[in-house]
Design an enzyme around this catalytic site. Structure first.
Site, PDB file in Angstrom:
ATOM      1  N   ARG A   1     -20.029 -27.160  36.188  1.00  0.00           N
ATOM      2  CA  ARG A   1     -19.831 -28.605  36.081  1.00  0.00           C
ATOM      3  C   ARG A   1     -19.993 -29.212  37.476  1.00  0.00           C
ATOM      4  O   ARG A   1     -19.343 -28.778  38.423  1.00  0.00           O
ATOM      5  CB  ARG A   1     -18.455 -28.925  35.485  1.00  0.00           C
ATOM      6  CG  ARG A   1     -18.313 -28.346  34.052  1.00  0.00           C
ATOM      7  CD  ARG A   1     -17.157 -28.975  33.318  1.00  0.00           C
ATOM      8  NE  ARG A   1     -17.428 -30.387  33.051  1.00  0.00           N
ATOM      9  CZ  ARG A   1     -16.482 -31.274  32.719  1.00  0.00           C
ATOM     10  NH1 ARG A   1     -15.223 -30.888  32.632  1.00  0.00           N
ATOM     11  NH2 ARG A   1     -16.792 -32.525  32.490  1.00  0.00           N
TER      12      ARG A   1
ATOM     13  N   LYS B   1     -13.341 -39.882  34.906  1.00  0.00           N
ATOM     14  CA  LYS B   1     -13.783 -39.925  33.508  1.00  0.00           C
ATOM     15  C   LYS B   1     -14.420 -41.267  33.153  1.00  0.00           C
ATOM     16  O   LYS B   1     -13.912 -42.318  33.527  1.00  0.00           O
ATOM     17  CB  LYS B   1     -12.562 -39.676  32.615  1.00  0.00           C
ATOM     18  CG  LYS B   1     -12.815 -39.717  31.118  1.00  0.00           C
ATOM     19  CD  LYS B   1     -13.905 -38.779  30.643  1.00  0.00           C
ATOM     20  CE  LYS B   1     -13.631 -37.343  31.036  1.00  0.00           C
ATOM     21  NZ  LYS B   1     -14.847 -36.483  30.868  1.00  0.00           N
TER      22      LYS B   1
ATOM     23  N   ASP C   1     -12.080 -37.027  39.804  1.00  0.00           N
ATOM     24  CA  ASP C   1     -12.838 -35.781  39.838  1.00  0.00           C
ATOM     25  C   ASP C   1     -13.460 -35.542  41.203  1.00  0.00           C
ATOM     26  O   ASP C   1     -13.685 -34.406  41.603  1.00  0.00           O
ATOM     27  CB  ASP C   1     -13.902 -35.768  38.740  1.00  0.00           C
ATOM     28  CG  ASP C   1     -13.242 -35.600  37.382  1.00  0.00           C
ATOM     29  OD1 ASP C   1     -12.743 -36.599  36.843  1.00  0.00           O
ATOM     30  OD2 ASP C   1     -13.173 -34.452  36.904  1.00  0.00           O
TER      31      ASP C   1
ATOM     32  N   GLY D   1     -10.191 -30.893  33.607  1.00  0.00           N
ATOM     33  CA  GLY D   1      -9.310 -31.511  34.591  1.00  0.00           C
ATOM     34  C   GLY D   1      -9.696 -30.924  35.945  1.00  0.00           C
ATOM     35  O   GLY D   1      -9.732 -29.702  36.101  1.00  0.00           O
TER      36      GLY D   1
END
Lengths: 297, 297
Positions: A62, A208, A197, A33
Site C-alpha cells: 500500500r 481516508k 496516513d 490503519g
C-alpha cells in the site's frame, strides 16, 4: 491478527506464518490503519528469511501510509528484527497514550465531535490516534457524543469505529458521510478529529477519502479541525501533499462494475488544519516550522 | 409504476388501485424524485373517492419536496382530477425538455459534470431535471463524461442514475460521495448539476443530503454549481431554507441499528448556486428578484 474485514459480524483471527501472508493481509485490508499496518509490516519482517526481499514486498502493498515504509526501514537497520518490531509496538502504544491526553486537552465539556474512518485501537495496535483522543476526552468528561461518518466504500466508521465506541461505552450516532455538512450547518458539531496516513513537511495531510471535504466544511463553519497521528506518520521527505502517492483501489469496492473511480485517500491542505496532535505536542501553523522541530527530534 | 427500490437488479412494476397504495409507494420510495412524486400524488388523487381525505393522506407522506403539495392542490381545485393529473404530466414533460435545453447551453464541449442522487426520467416522469440537462448536453456534444455520486444511504446515484446513463449511452464513472472533493481539487470536475426538492423564495435549495457539501466544494474550486428544477419546485411561500421542513428517515437505511441519524435532505444557501435552471429561464442572483419574476408568472 484480528481480521478487520469480518467485523463487526464476526471476530475472526488470522495467523500469518510468512511475510507473504502478512503482505496479503495488508493488501486486502484484513489489517488497516496507518500505524497498524506499520506494526504488521514490522512483524512480517521478523518472519522473513531474506530481509531485502521482504522489505520490497511489504513496501509494495500500500503506497500512501508512510508508517509502513518507516517501520520496514527501522527493521532493515535493526540487529534483531523481532525485538525491533516489539519495540515499535511499545513505542506506538506510548505515543498513542501521550497524544490522546494532549488531544483531550483541546476538548471542552459537552463537545460533540465528528470523526471519519477508524482510528481507534484497531487502527494502531495501541490506544488509537483520533480514536484515542476521543477515548481520553470521554474519560476526562470533555466529550458528550461522537458523530461517526460511515466512511464509504468499506464502511470503516460504521463497522469498526461504531464497534469500538460501543465497547468503550461512548455515546455515538452514525451518519452518512454526506450528512456532515448539514450537521455543521445546524451547529451540531463542535470539533472534528481524524487520523492521517501521511503528513507532508508542509503540514498537508493525506487521510481516508472524505477527510478533505470535512476540513473545508469545518473551516466554513468555524469548527476546529484536528489531525491526530504519531510522529512516525510525518514524512519530512515529502515536501507537500501533491507529492503524496494516492492509492486507487478496486472499483468493485463500490459494489458495481468497473465503471467506478475509487481513490482511497485525499489530501487536506495544511491551512485547513487547526492542529496536528502528536505525542511530541500539538503542532500548529506554520507547519513547516513546527514539523521541522519535531522531525529533527 | 416502476418500483425504483428494485432497480437496477429487477424491473418490477407496481399497480396502485387506491390512493392508499399510492401514498405507501411514495412513503416507501418505490417512487421518488420531487416531480415524480408530484405526478404520482396527482394520479393518486384521481383514484380517491374523498378528495380532501386523499389530499391530507398524500401531503403527509413526505414533507420536503414541495411538488407533492403543489400537485395535490392543483387536483383539489380541478373539475376533472384525472384530466388534471394528465395535464400536470404533460406540463412536466414539456418543462423538462425546455429546461434541459436551457441548461445544456451552459455546458461546453469536453465538460466533465458531477451529479448527485437521481434526476433523470425516473425522478420526473419526463425527461429529467439535472439528468435531462446532462442528456441534452450530451446530445449537443457539450459533455464528455459524468461523475456519479453513489448517494448514500439509498444509492440513488449508483442504482438509478448509473442505470439511466448506461441506457442513454452517456459515459460515466461512479464515485463515493466523499470523493467529490478530491476530484475537484485535481481539476477533474468542470460543472456540478443537481436537482431540487424545494427552492425557497430567496433561492436556498433543499436537495438530497450531500448536495450542500458539493456546493461548498464547488465554490472553493471555482466550479459552476447549477440546480435544475421545474418552476413547480419553487415555493414562494417559504422565505428561506431555514423554513424548509427536512425529513428524517429511518436510521436503518444506514444499515445499522437505531444509533444512526438520517436526514434525507440538506439546504444549500443561495449564494453558492451559480444558476437555477428552470423551464422559464436560468435564474441568477439576486434570487429574490429572479424568483419573484418567475413565481408571478
Amino acid at each position: 491478527m484480528l481480521d478487520q474485514r469480518a467485523l463487526p459480524g464476526e471476530e475472526r483471527w488470522i495467523r500469518c506464518e510468512s511475510v507473504g501472508q502478512v503482505a496479503e493481509a495488508i493488501r486486502s485490508m484484513a489489517v488497516r490503519g496507518a500505524p497498524a499496518i506499520g506494526l504488521a509490516a514490522a512483524y512480517g519482517m521478523a518472519l522473513a528469511d531474506d530481509r531485502e526481499q521482504a522489505a520490497a514486498l511489504l513496501r509494495g502493498t500500500r503506497p500512501t501510509a508512510v508508517n509502513l515504509a518507516w517501520a520496514v526501514d527501522r527493521c532493515l537497520a535493526a540487529g534483531n528484527v523481532l525485538r525491533e518490531a516489539r519495540r515499535l509496538h511499545r513505542e506506538q502504544e506510548a505515543a498513542d497514550r501521550r497524544l490522546a491526553e494532549l488531544g483531550a486537552e483541546r476538548f471542552e465539556p459537552g463537545d460533540r465531535a465528528l470523526t471519519h474512518c477508524n482510528t481507534g485501537p484497531l487502527a494502531t495496535g495501541g490506544y488509537g490516534t483520533a480514536g484515542g483522543v476521543l477515548r481520553a476526552a470521554w474519560q476526562h468528561d470533555r466529550l458528550a457524543q461522537v458523530w461517526v461518518d460511515e466512511t464509504r466504500p468499506l464502511l470503516q466508521g460504521a463497522r469498526l469505529t461504531a464497534w469500538e465506541l460501543e465497547r468503550a461505552g461512548i455515546p455515538f450516532r452514525l451518519i452518512a458521510d454526506s450528512a456532515a455538512g448539514a450537521l455543521m450547518a445546524r451547529g451540531l458539531v463542535d470539533r472534528v478529529v481524524v487520523g492521517a496516513d501521511r503528513i507532508a513537511a508542509n503540514g498537508d495531510v493525506a487521510n481516508k477519502i472524505g477527510t478533505y471535504p470535512l476540513a473545508v466544511l469545518a473551516a466554513r463553519h468555524g469548527v476546529p479541525f484536528y489531525v491526530a497521528a504519531p510522529v512516525s506518520t510525518i514524512d519530512p521527505d515529502t515536501q507537500s501533499g501533491e507529492r503524496i502517492p494516492i492509492e486507487e483501489r478496486d472499483p468493485r469496492e463500490l459494489g458495481s462494475g468497473p465503471d467506478a473511480f475509487n481513490p482511497a485517500f485525499d489530501v487536506t491542505p495544511a491551512e485547513l488544519v487547526t492542529g496536528i496532535i502528536t505525542e511530541a505536542g500539538v503542532l500548529e501553523l506554520p507547519y513547516e516550522e513546527s514539523i521541522a522541530r519535531v522531525a529533527s527530534g
